[in-house]
Scaffold this active site. Structure first.
Site, PDB file in Angstrom:
ATOM      1  N   HIS A  61       0.925  -1.274   0.102  1.00  0.00           N
ATOM      2  CA  HIS A  61      -0.017   0.037   0.062  1.00  0.00           C
ATOM      3  C   HIS A  61       0.824   1.211  -0.066  1.00  0.00           C
ATOM      4  CE1 HIS A  61      -3.041   2.731   0.971  1.00  0.00           C
ATOM      5  NE2 HIS A  61      -3.998   1.710   0.747  1.00  0.00           N
ATOM      6  N   ASP A  66      -8.029  -5.451  -0.686  1.00  0.00           N
ATOM      7  CA  ASP A  66      -8.186  -6.149  -1.899  1.00  0.00           C
ATOM      8  C   ASP A  66      -8.116  -7.651  -1.458  1.00  0.00           C
ATOM      9  OD1 ASP A  66      -9.571  -4.496  -3.549  1.00  0.00           O
ATOM     10  OD2 ASP A  66      -7.548  -3.768  -4.155  1.00  0.00           O
TER      11      ASP A  66
END
Ligand SMILES: CC(=O)SCCNC(=O)CCNC(=O)[C@H](O)C(C)(C)COP(=O)(O)OP(=O)(O)OC[C@H]1O[C@@H](n2cnc3c(N)ncnc32)[C@H](O)[C@@H]1OP(=O)(O)O
Ligand SMILES: O=C([O-])CC(=O)C(=O)O
Length: 371
Positions: A257, A308
């Site tokens: 991320h 996700d």
């Protein structure tokens, strides 16, 4: 003038909508853990659009407004039927349909705050119908009309499958919608803000955002996670499959991320849901595979899972087609996109950064006959 690749660390807007500070995600100051456990998606929509939680009558009004606006123009369904249905990706269909919703909205270019709020409601209501209608049309089925008495999450699953979902399915789906609703200045939200900062309309902003969400480095990663789990196929194949990818320096979808360092606080909620739902559906191996992948990536790459990763096994357990995972992300994120669009309009300035030029120096034009 030197460029910051990927605008990492650049603060490009002030916002009251959500924040990520020291790996803690809040919507308007409410911790995501608190909201995931306690709030419904409709409450979160209200929170993001009004920067406060609704009172009971305000929540009831919003639910009614969403229910009243869920139907979509027949022309959109008819257009779906003209698509190359065996190949078109639902995100492409969604991107096109949201643009088309703007064509059919006679207030599309009315720019006052009340009209923009009415469009926000219409768009949030209709996007669930668009995704579910497309999912059915491509299977040769007719769309299912929403039931006004159902909440947003339940209605989505009902319109998708044509039967009312079980309470546990609604609970899980509602929580997933809450978890995906907003995320500060992520790529798709930034795209929406850049678009409407030219004083373009709400539909253009959301259409642009859908295009940005579609990519596998952003929202498209959830479908890729499921593709990977499907390819791996069983727990015993995880180690060799993942090791091979890592040795080849390939990215593992659902990990890493730009902002979080210790971990994405949404992932643990989805992990718990994944465990619960895979057990209930008799597919616990999917969860066990996910955990094994997770442990390998954390150990070898020190990269935590993002939103996700575990959402893939959650949606699969809800019996949802894998290429609908990202459109579902868009359904939820519309609430955040719209909040940011309204915030941008309220305090607008054109977004126009600079580029560091790295091409050739001054050159003299040479006529084509002399080149
Ligand atoms: C909803 C969301 O959008 S969440 C993100 C969804 N996207 C994904 O899951 C796709 C996989 N992840 C990624 O591609 C990245 O981690 C991103 C796009 C999320 C963040 O990207 P950035 O902040 O630009 O990080 P970047 O891609 O430069 O990676 C930094 C380093 O970590 C490595 N890395 C990052 N993510 C991964 C991954 N998923 N698997 C393996 N290695 C990774 C990179 O290879 C790079 O290594 P290097 O420095 O040796 O070259
Ligand atoms: O913030 C980001 O870069 C991506 C993300 O996790 C999101 O949009 O939910």
């Amino acid at each position: 003038m030197s460029a910051t690749k990927g605008l990492e660390g650049i603060v490009a807007a002030e916002s009251k909508i959500s924040s990520i500070i020291d790996d803690t995600l809040t919507y308007v100051g409410y911790n995501i853990d608190d909201l995931a456990e306690n709030a419904s998606f409709e409450e979160v929509i209200y929170l993001l659009w009004h920067t406060r939680l609704p009172k009971a009558d305000e929540l009831a009004e919003l639910k009614q407004q969403l229910a009243d606006n869920m139907s979509i123009p027949q022309a959109i369904v008819d257009q779906f039927k003209t698509y190359p249905l065996s190949t078109v990706h639902p995100m492409a269909a969604l991107r096109t349909a949201v643009s088309l919703l703007g064509v059919f909205d006679d207030e599309a270019d009315v720019m006052d705050p009340e009209a923009n709020y009415r469009k926000a409601i219409r768009l949030q209501a209709k996007i669930a119908t668009v995704v579910t209608a497309f999912a059915r049309v491509r299977k040769g089925l007719e769309p299912v009309a929403p039931k006004p008495e159902l909440g947003y999450a339940a209605n989505f699953l009902y319109m998708l499958k044509g039967e009312e979902p079980a309470a546990i399915e609604v609970e899980a789906f509602d929580k997933a919608l809450v978890l995906h609703a907003d995320h500060e200045l992520n790529a798709s939200t930034f795209t929406a803000r850049v678009c409407v900062a030219t004083l373009s309309d709400v539909y253009s902003g959301v259409t642009a955002a859908i295009g940005a969400l579609k990519g596998p480095l952003h929202g498209g990663a959830n479908e890729q996670v499921m593709k990977m789990l499907t390819e791996i196929g069983s727990l015993e194949n995880v180690e060799s499959y993942i090791q091979n990818k890592l040795d080849n320096k390939e990215k593992i979808m659902g990990f890493g991320h730009r902002v979080y360092r210790k971990g994405d606080p949404r992932a643990p909620h989805l992990r718990v849901m994944s465990q619960k739902l895979t057990e209930l559906t008799g597919k616990p191996e999917l969860y066990e595979m996910s955990v094994k992948i997770h442990d390998m990536i954390v150990e070898q790459k020190k990269l935590p899972a993002n939103v996700d990763f575990f959402s893939a096994s959650v949606y699969d357990s809800l019996g949802i087609d894998h290429d609908l995972f990202t459109p579902i992300f868009a359904v939820s994120r519309t609430s955040g996109w719209v909040a940011h669009i309204l915030e941008q309009y309220a305090n607008n300035r054109l977004i126009r950064p600079r580029a560091e030029y790295v091409g050739p120096g001054m050159q003299k034009y040479i006529p084509v006959s002399e080149r």
